[in-house]
Design a protein around this motif. Structure first.
Motif, mmCIF file in Angstrom:
data_model
loop_
_atom_site.group_PDB
_atom_site.id
_atom_site.type_symbol
_atom_site.label_atom_id
_atom_site.label_comp_id
_atom_site.label_asym_id
_atom_site.label_seq_id
_atom_site.Cartn_x
_atom_site.Cartn_y
_atom_site.Cartn_z
ATOM 1 N N ILE A 624 0.844 -1.211 0.000
ATOM 2 C CA ILE A 624 0.000 0.000 0.000
ATOM 3 C C ILE A 624 0.873 1.252 0.000
ATOM 4 C CG2 ILE A 624 -1.660 1.321 1.387
ATOM 5 C CD1 ILE A 624 -2.745 -1.428 2.352
ATOM 6 N N GLY A 625 1.941 1.230 0.850
ATOM 7 C CA GLY A 625 2.821 2.394 0.919
ATOM 8 C C GLY A 625 3.474 2.727 -0.401
ATOM 9 N N LEU A 632 10.770 3.293 -3.775
ATOM 10 C CA LEU A 632 10.432 2.027 -3.140
ATOM 11 C C LEU A 632 10.518 2.160 -1.625
ATOM 12 C CD1 LEU A 632 12.336 -0.562 -5.388
ATOM 13 C CD2 LEU A 632 9.930 0.121 -5.492
ATOM 14 N N PRO A 633 9.455 1.776 -0.895
ATOM 15 C CA PRO A 633 9.467 1.905 0.564
ATOM 16 C C PRO A 633 10.515 1.008 1.223
ATOM 17 C CG PRO A 633 7.556 0.667 -0.137
ATOM 18 C CD PRO A 633 8.191 1.208 -1.388
ATOM 19 N N MET A 634 10.924 -0.045 0.543
ATOM 20 C CA MET A 634 11.990 -0.907 1.024
ATOM 21 C C MET A 634 12.630 -1.570 -0.187
ATOM 22 S SD MET A 634 11.842 -3.539 4.281
ATOM 23 C CE MET A 634 11.071 -2.304 5.309
ATOM 24 N N LEU A 635 13.946 -1.556 -0.243
ATOM 25 C CA LEU A 635 14.648 -2.123 -1.384
ATOM 26 C C LEU A 635 14.557 -3.653 -1.362
ATOM 27 C CD1 LEU A 635 17.865 0.103 -1.380
ATOM 28 C CD2 LEU A 635 15.748 0.427 -2.691
ATOM 29 N N PRO A 636 14.663 -4.319 -2.525
ATOM 30 C CA PRO A 636 14.569 -5.787 -2.557
ATOM 31 C C PRO A 636 15.532 -6.479 -1.602
ATOM 32 C CG PRO A 636 14.442 -4.915 -4.782
ATOM 33 C CD PRO A 636 14.729 -3.749 -3.892
ATOM 34 N N LYS A 637 16.805 -6.015 -1.549
ATOM 35 C CA LYS A 637 17.756 -6.691 -0.659
ATOM 36 C C LYS A 637 17.410 -6.458 0.811
ATOM 37 C CE LYS A 637 21.008 -2.927 -1.663
ATOM 38 N NZ LYS A 637 22.290 -2.626 -2.349
ATOM 39 N N LEU A 695 5.152 7.812 10.020
ATOM 40 C CA LEU A 695 6.085 8.577 10.847
ATOM 41 C C LEU A 695 7.338 9.004 10.091
ATOM 42 C CD1 LEU A 695 5.922 6.541 14.203
ATOM 43 C CD2 LEU A 695 5.072 8.864 13.816
ATOM 44 N N PHE A 696 7.759 8.218 9.098
ATOM 45 C CA PHE A 696 9.092 8.443 8.522
ATOM 46 C C PHE A 696 9.127 8.717 7.016
ATOM 47 C CE2 PHE A 696 9.800 5.502 12.170
ATOM 48 C CZ PHE A 696 10.476 6.395 12.996
ATOM 49 N N PHE A 697 8.014 8.515 6.276
ATOM 50 C CA PHE A 697 8.149 8.562 4.816
ATOM 51 C C PHE A 697 8.411 9.967 4.288
ATOM 52 C CE2 PHE A 697 3.780 9.960 4.889
ATOM 53 C CZ PHE A 697 3.560 10.601 3.679
ATOM 54 N N ARG A 698 8.045 11.031 5.093
ATOM 55 C CA ARG A 698 8.259 12.402 4.609
ATOM 56 C C ARG A 698 9.702 12.870 4.782
ATOM 57 N NH1 ARG A 698 3.105 12.753 6.971
ATOM 58 N NH2 ARG A 698 1.469 13.421 5.517
ATOM 59 N N ILE A 699 10.469 12.154 5.596
ATOM 60 C CA ILE A 699 11.824 12.628 5.904
ATOM 61 C C ILE A 699 12.757 12.391 4.714
ATOM 62 C CG2 ILE A 699 13.782 12.403 7.490
ATOM 63 C CD1 ILE A 699 11.794 11.482 9.632
ATOM 64 N N SER A 700 12.942 11.110 4.351
ATOM 65 C CA SER A 700 13.761 10.768 3.183
ATOM 66 C C SER A 700 13.604 9.273 2.923
ATOM 67 C CB SER A 700 15.246 11.117 3.414
ATOM 68 O OG SER A 700 15.822 10.178 4.313
ATOM 69 N N PRO A 701 13.885 8.817 1.674
ATOM 70 C CA PRO A 701 13.777 7.379 1.396
ATOM 71 C C PRO A 701 14.666 6.538 2.312
ATOM 72 C CG PRO A 701 13.908 8.616 -0.652
ATOM 73 C CD PRO A 701 14.145 9.596 0.449
ATOM 74 N N ALA A 702 15.916 6.978 2.550
ATOM 75 C CA ALA A 702 16.843 6.175 3.356
ATOM 76 C C ALA A 702 16.371 6.070 4.809
ATOM 77 C CB ALA A 702 18.247 6.770 3.309
ATOM 78 N N VAL A 703 15.826 7.176 5.365
ATOM 79 C CA VAL A 703 15.329 7.156 6.745
ATOM 80 C C VAL A 703 14.141 6.217 6.867
ATOM 81 C CG1 VAL A 703 14.185 8.530 8.546
ATOM 82 C CG2 VAL A 703 16.211 9.438 7.372
ATOM 83 N N LEU A 704 13.224 6.330 5.905
ATOM 84 C CA LEU A 704 12.059 5.438 5.928
ATOM 85 C C LEU A 704 12.494 3.984 5.829
ATOM 86 C CD1 LEU A 704 9.018 4.722 5.767
ATOM 87 C CD2 LEU A 704 9.187 5.052 3.279
ATOM 88 N N GLN A 705 13.353 3.681 4.873
ATOM 89 C CA GLN A 705 13.763 2.291 4.658
ATOM 90 C C GLN A 705 14.505 1.726 5.873
ATOM 91 O OE1 GLN A 705 15.956 2.967 1.077
ATOM 92 N NE2 GLN A 705 14.124 3.023 -0.235
ATOM 93 N N THR A 706 15.387 2.534 6.467
ATOM 94 C CA THR A 706 16.162 2.068 7.622
ATOM 95 C C THR A 706 15.265 1.844 8.831
ATOM 96 O OG1 THR A 706 18.116 3.276 6.870
ATOM 97 C CG2 THR A 706 18.062 2.603 9.196
ATOM 98 N N ASN A 707 14.468 2.859 9.167
ATOM 99 C CA ASN A 707 13.644 2.763 10.369
ATOM 100 C C ASN A 707 12.534 1.720 10.221
ATOM 101 O OD1 ASN A 707 15.152 4.692 11.689
ATOM 102 N ND2 ASN A 707 13.828 6.398 11.090
ATOM 103 N N TRP A 708 11.991 1.623 9.023
ATOM 104 C CA TRP A 708 10.937 0.620 8.815
ATOM 105 C C TRP A 708 11.519 -0.791 8.906
ATOM 106 C CZ3 TRP A 708 6.839 0.934 4.286
ATOM 107 C CH2 TRP A 708 5.657 0.299 4.704
ATOM 108 N N PHE A 709 12.741 -0.944 8.419
ATOM 109 C CA PHE A 709 13.418 -2.239 8.526
ATOM 110 C C PHE A 709 13.595 -2.634 9.995
ATOM 111 C CE2 PHE A 709 17.423 -4.526 9.187
ATOM 112 C CZ PHE A 709 17.241 -5.638 8.376
#
Length: 806
Positions: A624-625, A632-637, A695-709
């Motif tokens: 959905i995100g 991409l909200p999270m990279l394949p790897k 909470l994190f998607f507006r900050i930056s792709p890397a922040v969202l991907q890291t924190n969501w992980f």
């Protein structure tokens, strides 16, 4: 001694060296075959496709990382499956088939693998012919050749003289079952030279589809169907909403990785861990599992059908009384001893052992006046055996020994006081043998011999333990109604008269009445082998049936039962049919096995529940995100690493503790409960994942991907501790130490990957800020609390629904 004295030991040894052992070629579990079987799975093929596409897009490092995941998952699965196969092979040493062989004029028990051409073997009802042979001597021999002809009607076999060419009338092929009579046969081909070996080389094995296989297949199809439908929608939505901004190949890789992240690819490994661990636990108790999935199938059993002898009673008989007929010339105990055939064996038949022990000095002197000329094997249909003996004056006696019904059916047994004695003995649960003899062509009844077979010391405790597991025990026996009733009451199986019946009378009832009454009957008496199959088929309509058999004619009933069990001493054909072989006939071991099967099933369900809830919850949130952002909200790897870390602790689920209340009822795949749990708790998981996204998607792709992980790994690990039991978390008890250790290791790795510079660069993570980590940990703790609060009414609803269905 007749002309068929057999080979000398020296000649047999020489032929064994020349011809090789009498064994069929076995399919070996080669390492390459195991690797190929894992690689060709649909989920690995998806990963390989993702790796190829990624490489073609100029991302060799990412492609190599995906290949690493394939190699890691495949290696773990292959290693555990190879170990399980090796363990199963080592257990086969307990399953040695033996046959009576004549060598140097003496009969001895020999491993069938040691047979060579020229050996003379003795065959009796229930034996599976161990190699191609030609009949040399026979008495009323009939063989079941279904294996080769497909015809279930037994055929008569005659003897061939030395030098005669073997023909269909006297040839016994390996795998044929002896149904009636006895014979001496000469081995003419062994091992790979037999007809069966030639057929096996071109035929493939057809395995029975177990309840476990059916359940896993249904779950797998459900996961694939939901995943493909959702991903199709996500890809189309991304293309339509983010027109011109979407890189289709990258989106395709993301979709494949997202699909892989939701698939429970560790399920085969968890299953192999659980089943092989269960099989090894069984082996320590003297139980050999021939079909690995039967470990879990045993947990679904709620009706255990068994004979009484050796399971409920000790099968160690002691003489009570020898009761001669008024006009008999011989003591029936003396005749019973003359008809005893198995005294020279390592483990004589219980009746023979008890009869021999009861012979006093006077009877021993009388025995010296007789000579056994010919032995007649036990006939299951007539429930009797016999012997032809010569008396001191040179005349012959034809002795017959069997059940009382055999003699009443032959109109030989008397009436009056002898019948009154018989009824009283049966009322006390004693086992009775009748004896007759034919002298000068005239049959005469000699009387009865009664024995006591005491209840096993563990029987009452075992019956109680079975009831606690909601397992009913039904005794199916050939003994008389009064004998079976007495034993059933003593064992605690029977409390009401209507719980005991004669099988013939029961099967004469209308079918609807049979169906209504079958579940309430705990003892079926005077059951013929043919009637056992009818009973098992009928009981299967209401129960998951485990059947413990041992006789030659038990094979059809064993095949029909959901789980089939035999003792090691069972007839060859019964042992070959069974899923589980007991080295010691003990009902307690079976009940313990049912408990272990339920624990295995419960732990497997823990993995499936946790995987469905966590993976699908995260799957839908990420899907959905991805629609509402242009990256991409999270990279394949990252998705693949998330999948690895969340599955890592689940590998230890086979060693987890199971609460007593969770195994008190039969274990089956309750798909309705599974789907309700998945939808309810999966929705909670999706909501919290979307909160994290917000909470994190507006900050930056890397922040969202890291924190969501980090948040996803943390929440999935906490979910294991909640959903490992549908009981409240404080009542479920502590998980196995290995789960705690692996969960801690996975959490540390999840935190380290974004912090260690080179791993952060590889996974494209950004070093997380302290207040972000605090926010993530607070969110994860709240997720655990909400999951528990939702789980409690859900568990109560599922328990009530289960009671209503029951």
């Amino acid at each position: 001694m007749d002309e068929w004295t057999g080979l000398t030991t020296a000649e047999a040894t020489k032929r064994l060296a020349e011809q090789g052992r009498n064994v069929l070629p076995e399919t070996r579990f080669s390492l390459l075959k195991l690797i190929w079987r894992q690689l060709k799975g649909i989920f690995n093929l998806l990963l390989l496709a993702a790796a190829v596409v990624t490489f073609l897009l100029g991302e060799p490092v990412d492609a190599a990382f995906i290949i690493f995941f394939i190699v890691l998952g495949t290696s773990l699965n292959v290693f555990q499956e190879y170990k399980a196969n090796a363990a199963a092979a080592s257990l086969k040493k307990f399953l040695v088939n033996r046959i009576t062989v004549r060598r140097e004029g003496r009969e001895q028990e020999l491993d069938t693998a040691e047979l060579v051409p020229g050996d003379i073997i003795r065959l009796k009802p229930g034996d599976i012919v161990p190699a191609d042979a030609v009949v040399r001597q026979t008495r009323d021999l009939m063989a079941d050749e279904t294996t080769f002809t497909g015809e279930s009607i037994p055929v008569n076999k005659s003897a061939a003289a030395k030098g005669d060419t073997p023909s269909a009338s006297n040839l016994l092929l390996q795998g044929v079952v002896i149904v009636r009579g006895d014979a001496l046969a000469e081995i003419i081909a062994t091992g790979t030279s037999t007809r069966l070996a030639a057929i096996s080389a071109t035929a493939s094995d057809v395995q029975q589809e177990s309840e476990l296989t059916k359940g896993i297949d249904r779950i797998s199809k459900f996961i694939l169907r939901v995943t493909l439908i959702t991903l199709t929608f996500v890809v189309l939505a991304n293309l339509l909403i983010n027109r011109g901004e979407t890189n289709f190949p990258t989106l395709l890789i993301f979709a494949i990785a997202l699909a892989v992240s939701v698939i429970p690819e560790a399920l085969p490994l968890v299953l192999t861990f659980s089943l092989s661990r269960g099989a090894l636990r069984f082996a320590k108790q003297g139980v050999i599992v021939k079909r690995l999935s039967s470990v879990m199938d045993l947990g679904g059993v709620d009706l255990l059908c068994t004979d009484k002898t050796g399971t409920i009673t000790e099968n160690r008989l002691f003489l009570v009384e020898s009761k001669p007929a008024p006009d008999s010339k011989f003591d029936p105990l003396l005749l019973a001893r003359l008809a005893a055939h198995d005294l020279d064996k390592e483990n004589p038949e219980p009746f023979d052992r008890a009869i021999n022990a009861a012979i006093n000095d006077d009877l021993a002197r009388q025995l010296a006046d007789f000579k056994v000329l010919e032995e007649e094997a036990f006939d299951p249909a007539q429930r009797s055996n016999g012997a032809l003996v010569q008396t001191a004056d040179g005349s012959t006696l034809h002795i017959r020994r069997g059940s009382p019904e055999y003699f009443t059916g032959q109109a030989l047994a008397g009436t009056g006081s002898l019948n009154g004695w018989l009824l009283e003995e049966e009322r006390q649960g004693h086992r009775i043998l009748g004896l007759s003899y034919r002298e000068n062509g005239e049959p005469k009844f000699a009387g009865y011999v009664s024995f006591i077979d005491r209840l096993k010391s563990t029987t009452l405790e075992t019956v109680k333990a079975a009831r606690e597991l909601h397992v009913q025990i039904t005794m199916i026996t050939g003994d008389a109604l009064l004998v079976a009733d007495a034993v059933g009451r003593e064992a605690g199986l029977v409390t009401k008269p209507e719980e005991v019946t004669e099988t013939g009378a029961f099967l004469a009832l209308p079918q609807q009445e049979q169906a209504e009454k079958a579940g309430g009957i705990r003892v079926f008496a005077r059951t013929t082998p043919e009637q056992k199959l009818q009973l098992i088929e009928l009981l299967k309509q209401q129960y998951t049936v485990g059947f413990l058999g041992e006789g030659i004619n038990d094979a059809p009933a064993l095949k029909a039962a959901h789980v089939s069990l035999v003792v090691q001493s069972a007839a060859d054909v019964a042992r070959e049919t069974a899923d589980i072989v007991l080295l010691d006939s003990d009902l307690r071991v079976i009940v313990n096995g049912i408990r272990a099967g339920r624990e295995t099933h419960a732990n497997t369900l823990k993995y499936i529940r946790a995987t469905l809830v966590a993976n699908f919850g995260h799957f839908y949130a990420v899907a959905i995100g991805s629609i509402f952002i242009n990256f991409l909200p999270m990279l394949p790897k990252q998705l693949l690493m998330l999948n690895l870390l969340s599955d890592f602790p689940m590998l230890a689920i086979a060693f987890d503790h199971v609460a007593k209340s969770e195994i008190e009822r039969p274990q089956t795949f309750d798909f309705r409960a599974l789907y309700i749990t998945f939808l309810t708790l999966g929705f909670v998981s999706t909501v919290f994942d979307l909160i994290c996204f917000g909470l994190f998607f507006r900050i930056s792709p890397a922040v969202l991907q890291t924190n969501w992980f980090i948040a996803s790994v943390t929440m999935e690990l906490l979910l294991i501790f909640s959903i490992r039991s549908m009981l409240n978390v404080e009542k479920a008890g502590w998980p196995a130490p290995l789960i705690i250790i692996l969960s801690g290791a996975a959490m540390l790795l999840a935190l380290a990957l974004p912090i260690v510079p080179w791993t952060a660069r590889f996974f494209e993570f950004q070093t997380p800020q302290s207040y972000h980590l605090a926010l993530i940990l607070g969110l994860a703790a709240l997720y655990l609390v909400v999951t528990e609060l939702v789980k409690r009414p859900l568990a109560k609803y599922l328990r009530e629904a289960n009671k209503t269905q029951a």
